[in-house]
Design an enzyme around this catalytic site. Structure first.
Site, PDB file in Angstrom:
ATOM      1  N   ARG A   1      -6.598   5.650   2.219  1.00 22.34           N
ATOM      2  CA  ARG A   1      -6.195   4.271   2.522  1.00 22.34           C
ATOM      3  C   ARG A   1      -4.866   4.205   3.275  1.00 22.34           C
ATOM      4  O   ARG A   1      -4.398   3.135   3.632  1.00 22.34           O
ATOM      5  CB  ARG A   1      -6.071   3.466   1.219  1.00 22.34           C
TER       6      ARG A   1
ATOM      7  N   TRP B   1       0.551   3.079   4.144  1.00 22.32           N
ATOM      8  CA  TRP B   1       0.272   2.903   5.569  1.00 22.32           C
ATOM      9  C   TRP B   1       1.316   1.900   6.030  1.00 22.32           C
ATOM     10  O   TRP B   1       1.278   0.736   5.646  1.00 22.32           O
ATOM     11  CB  TRP B   1      -1.145   2.364   5.765  1.00 22.32           C
TER      12      TRP B   1
ATOM     13  N   HIS C   1     -20.204  -3.402  38.634  1.00 21.33           N
ATOM     14  CA  HIS C   1     -19.262  -4.529  38.711  1.00 21.33           C
ATOM     15  C   HIS C   1     -17.825  -4.081  38.471  1.00 21.33           C
ATOM     16  O   HIS C   1     -16.957  -4.905  38.227  1.00 21.33           O
ATOM     17  CB  HIS C   1     -19.664  -5.606  37.701  1.00 21.33           C
TER      18      HIS C   1
ATOM     19  N   GLU D   1     -11.687   7.617  17.768  1.00 22.92           N
ATOM     20  CA  GLU D   1     -11.001   7.612  16.476  1.00 22.92           C
ATOM     21  C   GLU D   1     -10.683   9.009  15.961  1.00 22.92           C
ATOM     22  O   GLU D   1      -9.613   9.230  15.422  1.00 22.92           O
ATOM     23  CB  GLU D   1     -11.871   6.930  15.418  1.00 22.92           C
TER      24      GLU D   1
ATOM     25  N   LYS E   1     -16.307   6.040  17.662  1.00 27.53           N
ATOM     26  CA  LYS E   1     -16.240   7.249  16.827  1.00 27.53           C
ATOM     27  C   LYS E   1     -15.494   8.359  17.554  1.00 27.53           C
ATOM     28  O   LYS E   1     -14.642   9.027  16.974  1.00 27.53           O
ATOM     29  CB  LYS E   1     -17.650   7.771  16.465  1.00 27.53           C
TER      30      LYS E   1
ATOM     31  N   CYS F   1      -2.788   1.204   2.459  1.00 27.27           N
ATOM     32  CA  CYS F   1      -1.984   1.514   1.281  1.00 27.27           C
ATOM     33  C   CYS F   1      -2.906   1.604   0.068  1.00 27.27           C
ATOM     34  O   CYS F   1      -3.835   0.809  -0.073  1.00 27.27           O
ATOM     35  CB  CYS F   1      -0.896   0.499   0.961  1.00 27.27           C
TER      36      CYS F   1
ATOM     37  N   ASN G   1       0.788  -3.158  -2.102  1.00 23.55           N
ATOM     38  CA  ASN G   1      -0.098  -3.076  -0.939  1.00 23.55           C
ATOM     39  C   ASN G   1      -0.183  -4.476  -0.365  1.00 23.55           C
ATOM     40  O   ASN G   1      -0.482  -5.417  -1.094  1.00 23.55           O
ATOM     41  CB  ASN G   1      -1.481  -2.579  -1.411  1.00 23.55           C
ATOM     42  N   GLY G   2       0.099  -4.642   0.918  1.00 20.88           N
ATOM     43  CA  GLY G   2      -0.004  -5.976   1.517  1.00 20.88           C
ATOM     44  C   GLY G   2       1.312  -6.386   2.146  1.00 20.88           C
ATOM     45  O   GLY G   2       2.151  -5.538   2.476  1.00 20.88           O
TER      46      GLY G   2
ATOM     47  N   LYS H   1      -8.377   3.445   5.903  1.00 19.37           N
ATOM     48  CA  LYS H   1      -9.602   2.772   5.484  1.00 19.37           C
ATOM     49  C   LYS H   1      -9.212   1.420   4.894  1.00 19.37           C
ATOM     50  O   LYS H   1      -8.159   1.296   4.280  1.00 19.37           O
ATOM     51  CB  LYS H   1     -10.273   3.628   4.413  1.00 19.37           C
TER      52      LYS H   1
ATOM     53  N   GLU I   1     -20.282   1.842  19.635  1.00 21.23           N
ATOM     54  CA  GLU I   1     -19.951   2.514  18.374  1.00 21.23           C
ATOM     55  C   GLU I   1     -19.713   4.010  18.603  1.00 21.23           C
ATOM     56  O   GLU I   1     -18.807   4.606  17.991  1.00 21.23           O
ATOM     57  CB  GLU I   1     -21.066   2.262  17.338  1.00 21.23           C
TER      58      GLU I   1
HETATM   59  C1  F6R Z   1     -14.385   2.717  12.212  1.00 21.92           C
HETATM   60  C2  F6R Z   1     -14.026   1.967  11.065  1.00 21.92           C
HETATM   61  C3  F6R Z   1     -13.386   0.625  11.271  1.00 21.92           C
HETATM   62  C4  F6R Z   1     -14.027  -0.357  10.281  1.00 21.92           C
HETATM   63  C5  F6R Z   1     -13.333  -1.732  10.344  1.00 21.92           C
HETATM   64  C6  F6R Z   1     -13.989  -2.731   9.432  1.00 21.92           C
HETATM   65  O1  F6R Z   1     -14.947   3.943  11.928  1.00 21.92           O
HETATM   66  O2  F6R Z   1     -14.243   2.405   9.990  1.00 21.92           O
HETATM   67  O3  F6R Z   1     -13.506   0.170  12.581  1.00 21.92           O
HETATM   68  O4  F6R Z   1     -15.377  -0.486  10.605  1.00 21.92           O
HETATM   69  O5  F6R Z   1     -11.995  -1.584  10.002  1.00 21.92           O
HETATM   70  O6  F6R Z   1     -13.979  -2.293   8.106  1.00 21.92           O
HETATM   71  P1  F6R Z   1     -14.901  -2.961   7.017  1.00 21.92           P
HETATM   72  O7  F6R Z   1     -16.313  -2.647   7.372  1.00 21.92           O
HETATM   73  O8  F6R Z   1     -14.474  -2.346   5.726  1.00 21.92           O
HETATM   74  O9  F6R Z   1     -14.647  -4.425   7.075  1.00 21.92           O
END
Ligand code: F6R
Length: 588
Positions: free
Chosen positions: A27, A74, A490, A474, A471, A2, A100-101, A583, A467
């Site tokens: 966000r 969100w 295994h 996602e 990516k 949000c 937000n929250g 984000k 990682e």
């Molecule tokens: C993946 C991604 C998320 C963040 C995670 C932690 O591309 O962006 O997995 O890495 O939500 O976010 P931060 O680093 O802001 O704590």
């Protein structure tokens, strides 16, 4: 998770809050809404979906009034509908709120208000807030006093903006991001500075339970202290241009391309703070790295490097699980929290759990003034610049670089580490060049219709594989899963079918064993992609990256970031806004 935005000043609020909202839509983009106060009426417009594509835009910009609030959602409580979109207004329409929250005690509050005759029109927790304010106003308090009384009783983590029909704004932050921008006779409130950096670089970072009152001027009242407080105004040290897409189609690609610069910047970082934090690691009896998602893979890479270069044992744990391990922490323990945003609720909970046991907390974060930074004993800033794409790229590699420098400093070779990073930035320019991207696109063409992609790595390349899988899933929604090379036999070998793609990260001391794993899957019909310095006959497709020694994880992830970007485009997915994600995950 949000985004909220508020404006009060001398200009027409509507175009300013709409612009601010568009900048915050990374966000959360389930729904949007704005509320503008004018001549004792609050005009509210909202809808499901993204503001960017709203058909109501031309009308919105014409709403009169110099005070407004806005929200991009969100969803947490309630479905994605127009009714559930913020702002929510009080029953008499004189107060509107964006939030937000999570308000944890909203059900009791709703029940209480319903008993007083209040009606509810949404499934959200937010709607209780304006009605609680109205409840206090009905008892004779003015808007500001009523808001103060209402906010004191809300449980949970939140950032809230409340607007009254006369254009006064009250805002509060409690364990959720909210910053104030100070312009000339105007004020901005937002979840982060990118939303108003075009207007001002003067920012107030609020403390917990600070309530901002904008009624003509600006005052801050701390709800815990029950007193007015003064907070300093800081200058933001980056440019509005850095938070814009420029000539790029997507922030995702722009941020991938910025990595050479970021790594070079880190190679010139202030060594004092690296030395100080390495000193804390040396002193500690028990070091734990906590983080979520991508940052947790960076932390895992840290473990390998601390062991190999610095001969130091550290533990790592995803932040949401850390509280279950807190019992053996004490005042000699050190917790290192890694978080791009510095606002991730799980990471903040982990450090609070650590602090409750007396442990020291240091952090690696990209956002100056973030909650994590303010709650840590010491912090290293990543200096990656604003990361807008939901998926982390440059923040990840900057975390790897900083953890690498810490390991080098612990082994007394910081100079060597910084030199290696300088070298590396040249390689990254090449890896992100147009030719390199075209080459990776050829691989994306081959993989775009696959249902599954598996990735294998050993040692520091295991977190790289994790990682890379993160990516790919996602942004392209292809199921991607990573394994430590030695684990295949295994269990995961059962997944191999003819043509299943396996991406193999091979380099350095793990090369031989990784090639063995590649042979095993190839023998069972897999399509094997190699990423590393040396080609091998086992590879059906090979992406060459130079041997960067302990920083191989940085160079090897970059073609994978590009691969995920190309897969997203080929599959018609939006690389900047993956479905169901946002984000900065500020709720637990
Ligand atoms: C993946 C991604 C998320 C963040 C995670 C932690 O591309 O962006 O997995 O890495 O939500 O976010 P931060 O680093 O802001 O704590």
């Amino acid at each position: 998770m949000c985004g909220i935005f508020g404006y009060k000043g001398r200009r027409n609020a509507s175009p300013i809050v709409i612009e601010g909202l568009k900048k915050l839509d990374y966000r959360g983009y389930d729904s949007w809404g704005i509320g503008i106060a004018h001549e004792d009426v609050i005009h509210i417009k909202k809808d499901a979906g993204r503001i960017e594509v709203s058909r109501e835009m031309p009308d919105l910009e014409k709403l009169p009034g110099t005070a407004g609030i806005a929200h991009t959602r969100w969803a947490t409580h309630g479905h994605v509908t127009k009714e559930n979109a913020n702002p929510h207004s009080s029953n008499n329409g004189k107060i509107a709120v964006v939030h937000n929250g999570i308000i944890e005690n909203f059900q009791e509050q709703k029940q209480f208000l319903a008993g007083q005759g209040f009606k509810f029109y949404s499934e959200t927790d937010t709607e209780t807030i304006p009605n609680t304010i109205e409840y206090h106003m009905r008892r004779g308090y003015d808007f500001i006093e009523a808001a103060k009384r209402s906010l004191k009783h809300l449980e949970g983590q939140y950032a809230i903006l409340a607007l009254d029909s006369e254009g006064k704004i009250v805002a509060v932050r409690k364990e959720a991001p909210l910053v104030v921008g100070v312009g000339k006779d105007e004020y901005f409130l937002a979840s982060d500075v990118t939303a108003f950096i075009d207007h001002t670089k003067d920012v107030i970072f609020l403390e917990e339970n600070d309530m901002v009152i904008i009624d003509g001027g600006l005052k801050i009242f701390n709800l815990d202290k029950n007193a007015f407080v003064k907070r300093p105004v800081s200058k933001i040290d980056w440019d509005a241009e850095q938070a814009k897409k420029g000539n790029f189609d997507h922030f995702y690609l722009k941020e991938i391309m910025e990595q050479a610069e970021v790594i070079e910047r880190i190679s010139n970082t202030d060594q004092k703070i690296i030395k100080e934090i390495a000193g804390e690691i040396r002193k500690a009896k028990g070091v734990y790295i906590v983080a979520c998602g991508t940052a947790s893979y960076a932390s895992m890479y840290g473990l390998y490097l601390f062991s190999k270069i610095a001969k130091t044992h550290v533990n790592s744990c995803v932040a949401s699980e850390f509280q279950y391990f807190k019992h053996f922490l004490n005042s000699k323990s050190l917790v290192i929290a890694v978080s791009q945003s510095g606002e991730t609720a799980d990471t903040l909970s982990a450090i609070r759990a650590a602090k409750s046991m007396g442990a020291k907390v240091v952090s690696i974060t990209n956002v100056n003034g973030s909650s994590l930074m303010r709650e840590s004993d010491k912090s290293i800033l990543q200096k990656a610049g604003p990361e807008i794409a939901v998926n982390s790229t440059k923040a990840y590699t900057s975390q790897l670089a900083i953890l690498g420098l810490l390991a080098y400093e612990l082994s007394g070779k910081l100079g060597e580490g910084t030199e290696e990073l300088k070298e590396l930035s040249r390689e990254i320019y090449y890896l992100t060049s147009e030719n390199a991207r075209k080459f990776v696109k050829e691989l994306a063409e081959k993989l775009k219709d696959k249902e599954h992609i598996y990735l294998i790595g050993r040692g520091p390349q295991y977190p790289t594989a994790l990682e890379a899988a993160h990516k790919i899933k996602e942004v392209s929604y292809i199921h991607a899963e990573a394994f430590a090379g030695g684990e295949l036999k295994h269990g995961p070998n059962a997944l191999i079918t003819k043509g299943t793609p396996y991406i193999v990260f091979s380099s350095g001391e793990t090369e031989k064993e990784t090639i063995n794993s590649a042979m095993e899957v190839k023998a069972r019909g897999a399509f094997v992609v190699g990423v590393g310095p040396k080609n091998n006959e086992v590879f059906d497709f090979f992406i060459k990256v130079r041997d960067a020694g302990d920083f191989n994880s940085i160079v090897q992830i970059i073609p994978m970031q590009i691969l995920s970007y190309q897969l997203a485009l080929l599959r018609g997915c939006d690389p900047d806004r993956p479905r169901n994600l946002a984000k900065s995950v500020t709720v637990k």
